[in-house]
Design a protein around this motif. Structure first.
Motif, short mmCIF file in Angstrom:
data_model
loop_
_atom_site.label_atom_id
_atom_site.label_comp_id
_atom_site.label_asym_id
_atom_site.label_seq_id
_atom_site.Cartn_x
_atom_site.Cartn_y
_atom_site.Cartn_z
N ALA A 115 76.15 -4.90 167.91
CA ALA A 115 77.51 -4.14 168.37
C ALA A 115 77.01 -2.54 168.06
N GLY A 116 76.16 -2.18 166.79
CA GLY A 116 75.94 -0.94 166.39
C GLY A 116 74.95 -0.44 167.39
N ILE A 149 78.48 -9.11 175.48
CA ILE A 149 78.31 -7.51 175.76
C ILE A 149 79.39 -7.15 175.57
N ALA A 150 80.70 -7.45 176.03
CA ALA A 150 82.05 -6.82 175.85
C ALA A 150 82.30 -6.86 174.49
N LEU A 151 82.26 -8.08 173.78
CA LEU A 151 82.84 -8.08 172.29
C LEU A 151 81.89 -7.08 171.41
N THR A 152 80.67 -6.80 171.77
CA THR A 152 79.78 -6.18 170.73
C THR A 152 80.27 -4.60 171.21
N LEU A 153 80.60 -4.41 172.53
CA LEU A 153 81.06 -2.88 172.86
C LEU A 153 82.10 -2.45 171.98
N VAL A 154 83.23 -3.54 172.01
CA VAL A 154 84.42 -3.46 171.46
C VAL A 154 84.60 -2.95 170.00
N VAL A 155 83.54 -4.02 169.27
CA VAL A 155 83.56 -3.53 167.77
C VAL A 155 82.40 -2.46 167.65
N ARG A 196 72.66 11.86 166.19
CA ARG A 196 73.70 11.15 165.66
C ARG A 196 73.42 9.69 165.71
N TYR A 197 72.75 9.20 166.87
CA TYR A 197 72.97 7.75 167.38
C TYR A 197 71.26 7.20 167.42
N LEU A 198 70.31 7.67 167.24
CA LEU A 198 68.92 7.19 167.13
C LEU A 198 68.94 6.58 165.92
N ARG A 199 69.09 7.08 164.93
CA ARG A 199 68.99 6.56 163.51
C ARG A 199 69.70 5.05 163.33
N PRO A 200 71.03 5.15 163.80
CA PRO A 200 71.76 3.73 163.61
C PRO A 200 71.23 2.76 164.65
N THR A 201 70.30 3.21 165.40
CA THR A 201 69.91 2.33 166.63
C THR A 201 68.60 1.40 165.87
N GLY A 202 67.83 2.51 165.25
CA GLY A 202 66.63 1.99 164.57
C GLY A 202 67.08 1.24 163.48
N VAL A 203 68.13 1.64 162.62
CA VAL A 203 68.44 0.51 161.57
C VAL A 203 69.00 -0.75 162.11
N GLY A 204 69.84 -0.61 163.16
CA GLY A 204 70.58 -1.88 163.67
C GLY A 204 69.22 -2.94 164.28
N VAL A 205 68.10 -2.22 164.99
CA VAL A 205 67.14 -3.06 165.25
C VAL A 205 66.28 -3.80 163.98
#
Lengths: 169, 158
Positions: free
Chosen positions: A41-42, B35-41, A70-79
């Motif tokens: 999700a993140g 895909i939908a639920l991860t975008l919601v959350v 703002r969003y590249l870091r959360p992408t990296g942490v998420g991966v």
């Protein structure tokens, strides 16, 4: 050859305390999957907001570089979280994912999606704060989004495809 | 009509039978649901973290909410449609599953929390250190994490 190496790896991993731990409690696998989904999700919302901004669909007043900050870091942490929880899920059942072509397709897609998304960083550092995206940049943004969606779809289908013939069970 | 009767009748519809018979329909709808639920959350979490003051503090909260809410609603629409189709594919098992019922209850609470925020909390966004938006953000984040967990647990208890 490859299957021989992977079978050796699966046998080794299956003998470690990690497998005993993950497989030993009913709640650990769904808990890991929950964290995995939350990290998806993140990552997905981060790359969506990045690439929609590059495409000019949203947030036209804010410079692309600011959105990337703002969003590249959360992408990296998420991966990173995805890699750790993904590895633990494999440890829980070492013979499941790695003997399926789709799993390796997913890994390749992650590298592609990640690289495409990160390639915005140097591109917009050069263009500067006010620069708008070129047609090529927009094409990369679309490709990046499609690649991330493909990663998720591949992840879901791993559970449904057949393993290679002769893979350990 | 009880929930069991409803689930039984639903399972006899041609849509339910078609979804069960198809080899690819269920995983395909599941993929769309993920895909939908991860975008919601994910989109809700961005707003929650801002309300809690943990991220994007330099951005105006009302502006952030206005720019992200369309993503949330479109994704929620898709999650609702795909989720309903997954339910139709297997109504008897889902309606008898306690985690499924818990998930529905939590979704209701998350909706209620959102409504309360729009009535009370959103007016206090301009006030520095206001408590109501923080409570809304914390409740929302906790509820959505629990919703994802309940959803994952359904798959192991059907």
């Amino acid at each position: 050859m490859i299957m021989h190496i992977l079978a050796g790896f699966a046998a080794w991993l299956g003998g470690t305390p990690l497998t005993a731990l993950v497989a030993g409690h009913f709640w650990i696998v769904p808990a890991l999957q929950t964290i995995h989904i939350l990290a998806v999700a993140g990552v997905l919302v981060s790359v969506l907001l990045i690439n929609l901004r590059v495409l000019g669909v949203i947030g036209g007043t804010e410079p692309v570089a600011g959105v990337l900050d703002r969003y590249l870091r959360p992408t990296g942490v998420g991966v990173l979280v995805l890699a750790v929880t993904g590895f633990l899920l494999i440890a829980g059942e070492p013979t499941r994912a790695i003997f399926r072509t789709l799993f390796w397709a997913k890994m390749l897609l992650i590298v592609i999606a990640f690289t495409l998304t990160w390639s915005h960083r140097p591109a917009f550092a050069v263009v500067g704060a006010g620069g708008s995206a070129t047609a090529a940049r927009k094409a990369i943004a679309v490709a990046a989004l499609l690649a991330w969606v493909a990663v998720i779809v591949a992840g879901r289908w791993i559970a449904y495809v057949e393993a290679w013939p002769g893979a350990p069970e | 009509m009880s929930l069991e009767d409803f689930a039984f009748r639903l399972s006899e519809t041609s849509l339910s039978i078609a979804l069960t018979d198809s080899e690819w329909a269920f995983p395909a709808i599941e993929s769309a649901h993920v895909i939908a639920l991860t975008l919601v959350v994910g989109s809700i979490a961005v707003v929650d973290l801002r309300l809690l003051g943990l991220a994007a503090r330099d951005r105006d909260a009302s502006q952030l909410i206005a720019s992200i809410l369309p993503v949330t609603w479109v994704a929620f629409g898709f999650a609702l449609v795909t989720g309903s189709l997954l339910f139709v594919a297997n109504p008897i098992s889902y309606s008898a599953n306690s985690f499924f019922l818990v998930k529905l209850g939590l979704l209701g609470l998350a909706g209620l929390n959102m409504a309360l925020f729009h009535v009370f909390g959103s007016k206090q966004l301009k006030r520095e250190g206001a408590l109501a938006p923080r409570i809304s953000g914390a409740a929302s984040l906790s509820l959505w994490i629990a919703i994802v967990a309940a959803g994952r647990w359904i798959g192991f208890t059907l």
